[in-house]
Design an enzyme around this catalytic site. Structure first.
Site, short mmCIF file in Angstrom:
data_model
loop_
_atom_site.label_atom_id
_atom_site.label_comp_id
_atom_site.label_asym_id
_atom_site.label_seq_id
_atom_site.Cartn_x
_atom_site.Cartn_y
_atom_site.Cartn_z
N GLU A 62 16.61 39.22 34.36
CA GLU A 62 15.24 38.99 33.66
C GLU A 62 14.24 39.12 34.68
O GLU A 62 14.24 39.33 35.75
CB GLU A 62 15.31 37.57 32.96
CG GLU A 62 14.31 37.01 32.10
CD GLU A 62 13.83 38.06 30.82
OE1 GLU A 62 13.44 39.38 31.17
OE2 GLU A 62 14.33 37.58 29.60
N HIS A 80 22.30 37.23 26.66
CA HIS A 80 23.11 35.84 26.87
C HIS A 80 23.01 35.01 25.88
O HIS A 80 21.96 35.00 24.92
CB HIS A 80 22.69 35.44 28.05
CG HIS A 80 21.28 34.88 28.11
ND1 HIS A 80 20.98 33.76 27.52
CD2 HIS A 80 20.20 35.53 28.65
CE1 HIS A 80 19.77 33.51 27.83
NE2 HIS A 80 19.35 34.54 28.44
#
Length: 265
Positions: free
Chosen positions: A116, A40
């Site tokens: 994550e 990202h």
């Protein structure tokens, strides 16, 4: 009657090559899936140097810009499908990438399993606190010494992630193998689904540490990812064919650089 028999034979002979051609086309159909797995863009928590696992934050203006650069740099790569983790920073990045490259109508499938790592009670803490705690636990003098050792031995990442779980106090952190198992399972499910749909280029947007863990041993030939930090909007290219993965590149910033150049920045 004889004329009818001749016409029937002729018709059958005419159909034979067509049937063989159709079978050959089916037999040689290439269902290769090319996965562009991107990190990202930069977020507020990244900028503040705080731990950001399952905790989330929106992209900063530079984070939006680097995602746009990635989209422009990928404009010659037509995506057949797009996936992201269900965390906002990944979803936001995927949308910006697709819009910047002109695939504005493509939907994004959210996959929680490519999130994550969960850092438990360290979520939102300053990064140096978490990393120095791990370094001392593993008998290093400092975080910098531990990172220098990891550059020589990327396998130390497993010890670090396992240490984060051992030290966090909420009891919800994940160890290395938990992260790897969920991520690799999700990537395989995506790859198999897209292969069944004919293959093609697929965008996947996730997170720096977990991507490295997912790809740590996914290559069927034993190729390992490079050690080191993965930049925001960096790309890892993974090929899936005949049930096997191959890691083509890791942490590649060339698409961002290409997009930046094309954007005149």
């Amino acid at each position: 009657m004889k004329k009818i028999q001749i016409l029937l034979v002729a018709t059958l002979l005419a159909l034979v090559p067509s049937a063989f051609a159709q079978k050959k086309s089916t037999d040689t159909k290439d269902n290769t899936v090319v996965m562009y797995i991107a990190r990202h863009g930069k977020t507020i928590l990244n900028t503040m140097d705080r731990v950001q696992g399952w905790a989330d934050a929106p992209l900063t203006p530079p984070g939006v810009e680097v995602a746009e650069f990635l989209g422009v740099g990928l404009q010659d790569v037509p995506f057949k499908a797009a996936y992201s983790s269900d965390l906002g920073r990944a979803r936001q990045t995927a949308r910006i990438v697709l819009d910047a490259k002109g695939q504005t109508n493509m939907t994004i499938t959210e996959v929680p399993q490519i999130r994550e790592t969960n850092f438990g009670s360290y979520e939102g803490e300053f990064n140096p606190k978490m990393w120095n705690d791990a370094a001392l636990y593993l008998h290093y003098k400092s975080y910098k010494e531990m990172m220098a050792a990891m550059e020589k031995d990327p396998g130390l990442l497993k010890d670090m992630v396992d240490t984060f779980k051992a030290l966090e106090t909420l009891g919800i952190g994940e160890d290395y193998n938990q992260v790897k198992a969920r991520g690799q399972k999700a990537l395989r499910e995506i790859a198999e689904k897209e292969a069944a749909n004919g293959g093609g280029n697929i965008l996947v947007v996730g997170h720096g540490m977990s991507i490295g863990i997912f790809l740590s041993d996914i290559d069927s030939s034993g190729k390992k990812p490079d050690a080191g930090h993965m930049g925001n909007a960096a790309v890892c290219k993974v090929i899936y064919k005949d049930g096997k993965f191959s890691l083509e590149s890791f942490g590649d910033m060339s698409y961002v650089e290409k997009g930046k150049k094309l954007s005149g920045k």
